[in-house]
Structures are given as structure tokens and as C-alpha cells.
Motif scaffolding. Structure first.
Motif, PDB file in Angstrom:
ATOM      1  N   LEU A   1       0.827  -1.210   0.000  1.00 49.64           N
ATOM      2  CA  LEU A   1       0.000   0.000   0.000  1.00 49.64           C
ATOM      3  C   LEU A   1       0.860   1.258   0.000  1.00 49.64           C
ATOM      4  N   GLY A   2       1.949   1.237   0.757  1.00 53.88           N
ATOM      5  CA  GLY A   2       2.876   2.372   0.743  1.00 53.88           C
ATOM      6  C   GLY A   2       3.519   2.550  -0.623  1.00 53.88           C
ATOM      7  N   LEU A   3       3.890   1.456  -1.245  1.00 54.43           N
ATOM      8  CA  LEU A   3       4.469   1.514  -2.583  1.00 54.43           C
ATOM      9  C   LEU A   3       3.447   2.047  -3.585  1.00 54.43           C
ATOM     10  N   ALA A   4       2.218   1.588  -3.476  1.00 50.81           N
ATOM     11  CA  ALA A   4       1.159   2.071  -4.371  1.00 50.81           C
ATOM     12  C   ALA A   4       0.966   3.578  -4.210  1.00 50.81           C
ATOM     13  N   TRP A   5       1.009   4.047  -2.985  1.00 52.11           N
ATOM     14  CA  TRP A   5       0.856   5.484  -2.729  1.00 52.11           C
ATOM     15  C   TRP A   5       2.004   6.269  -3.376  1.00 52.11           C
TER      16      TRP A   5
ATOM     17  N   GLY B   1       1.014  10.219 -12.879  1.00 49.09           N
ATOM     18  CA  GLY B   1       1.857  10.078 -14.064  1.00 49.09           C
ATOM     19  C   GLY B   1       1.734   8.724 -14.721  1.00 49.09           C
ATOM     20  N   GLU B   2       2.846   8.257 -15.260  1.00 46.85           N
ATOM     21  CA  GLU B   2       2.873   7.001 -16.018  1.00 46.85           C
ATOM     22  C   GLU B   2       2.681   5.764 -15.151  1.00 46.85           C
ATOM     23  N   THR B   3       2.864   5.886 -13.847  1.00 48.06           N
ATOM     24  CA  THR B   3       2.790   4.717 -12.970  1.00 48.06           C
ATOM     25  C   THR B   3       1.445   4.582 -12.261  1.00 48.06           C
ATOM     26  N   THR B   4       0.470   5.380 -12.646  1.00 51.15           N
ATOM     27  CA  THR B   4      -0.827   5.334 -11.965  1.00 51.15           C
ATOM     28  C   THR B   4      -1.480   3.959 -12.070  1.00 51.15           C
ATOM     29  N   LEU B   5      -1.464   3.370 -13.248  1.00 50.50           N
ATOM     30  CA  LEU B   5      -2.085   2.056 -13.428  1.00 50.50           C
ATOM     31  C   LEU B   5      -1.404   0.994 -12.557  1.00 50.50           C
ATOM     32  N   ILE B   6      -0.096   1.039 -12.484  1.00 53.53           N
ATOM     33  CA  ILE B   6       0.645   0.099 -11.633  1.00 53.53           C
ATOM     34  C   ILE B   6       0.288   0.334 -10.174  1.00 53.53           C
ATOM     35  N   SER B   7       0.196   1.605  -9.794  1.00 55.36           N
ATOM     36  CA  SER B   7      -0.171   1.966  -8.433  1.00 55.36           C
ATOM     37  C   SER B   7      -1.535   1.409  -8.051  1.00 55.36           C
ATOM     38  N   VAL B   8      -2.490   1.578  -8.938  1.00 56.65           N
ATOM     39  CA  VAL B   8      -3.847   1.071  -8.677  1.00 56.65           C
ATOM     40  C   VAL B   8      -3.835  -0.451  -8.565  1.00 56.65           C
ATOM     41  N   ALA B   9      -3.133  -1.123  -9.446  1.00 53.76           N
ATOM     42  CA  ALA B   9      -3.071  -2.587  -9.416  1.00 53.76           C
ATOM     43  C   ALA B   9      -2.463  -3.091  -8.107  1.00 53.76           C
ATOM     44  N   ILE B  10      -1.354  -2.494  -7.698  1.00 58.32           N
ATOM     45  CA  ILE B  10      -0.707  -2.904  -6.446  1.00 58.32           C
ATOM     46  C   ILE B  10      -1.633  -2.650  -5.269  1.00 58.32           C
TER      47      ILE B  10
END
Length: 130
Positions: free
Chosen positions: A86-90, A95-104
Motif C-alpha cells: 500500500l505504501g508503494l502504491a501510494w 503520471g505514467e505509474t498510476t495504473l501500476i499503483s492502482v493494481a498494487i
């Protein structure tokens, strides 16, 4: 404490355990990719990162398997890994990593929900009381 849980662990616990095991496999794949991308200029950093990913992945894989078999000590590492996720997702949001953030974030919340589901807590407490 290490005795077997009933033959059928509750579905929320099985889901959380399965997703945790998949997280472990992903981390082990990342370790292999890190080793494959090693260069002389970052050899030490690449090797230590690969070892960390492999060890953490193996731990999650083992915990995912063992939690459904009555090893209650595994709930701590599983939940801690999800809080880290969750900390990593936050940190990856925007930017470009939003989709990865949401998935994590979604994956971590699924595991947390499965681990904290009343049926999972009851199964874990029953195994802990044996």
C-alpha cells in the motif's frame, strides 16, 4: 499451533493466500529479471536487489501456502507485505505509474480483506488454539 486446519479453509482465506503466493511468484520473477539486466556499473546493487526480491518472494510464497495449513505465524508477514505494498502504491501514484499503483493497491486490499474477514480470523484462531 502448527496442526492442520480443517480440510476446507474458508474462501476468503484461500483467496488471500492464493494472491499472496502470486505476489511471491511475481517477486521471484522480478529477481530473475534483475539478474538478467545486471551490468558492471551496478553489479552490487543489482545482486542485492535480486537477492532481496527472491528472498521476499520465497517468504510470501511459503506464507501463502502455510497459512491455509494452520501455521498462524504467517499472518504477520502476509499483512506486513500488504502494508508495504500500500505504501508503494501510494508512492507510485500519478503520471505514467498510476495504473501500476492502482493494481498494487487493489491486490493489497484484496489480501487484507481476505485475511481480516471474520471467517478467516475464526479459522486462524481455531488453528492457533490447537
Amino acid at each position: 499451533m502448527n496442526s492442520e486446519m480443517p480440510p476446507t479453509a474458508p474462501p476468503p482465506l484461500v483467496t488471500a493466500a492464493s494472491v499472496t503466493a502470486v505476489e511471491g511468484l511475481v517477486l521471484m520473477c522480478l529477481a530473475v529479471l534483475e539478474v538478467a539486466s545486471l551490468t558492471g556499473g551496478r553489479l552490487t546493487m543489482g545482486l542485492t536487489t535480486a537477492v532481496f526480491f527472491a528472498a521476499f518472494g520465497l517468504l510470501l510464497l511459503a506464507c501463502g501456502w502455510l497459512i491455509t495449513r494452520g501455521h498462524t505465524w504467517t499472518r504477520g508477514p502476509i499483512l506486513l507485505a500488504q502494508l508495504i505494498a500500500l505504501g508503494l502504491a501510494w508512492n507510485l501514484r500519478g503520471g505514467e505509474t498510476t495504473l501500476i499503483s492502482v493494481a498494487i493497491g487493489v491486490v493489497a486490499l484484496i489480501v487484507i480483506a481476505g485475511m481480516l474477514h471474520p471467517a478467516s480470523i475464526e479459522a486462524i484462531n481455531d488453528a492457533d488454539g490447537r
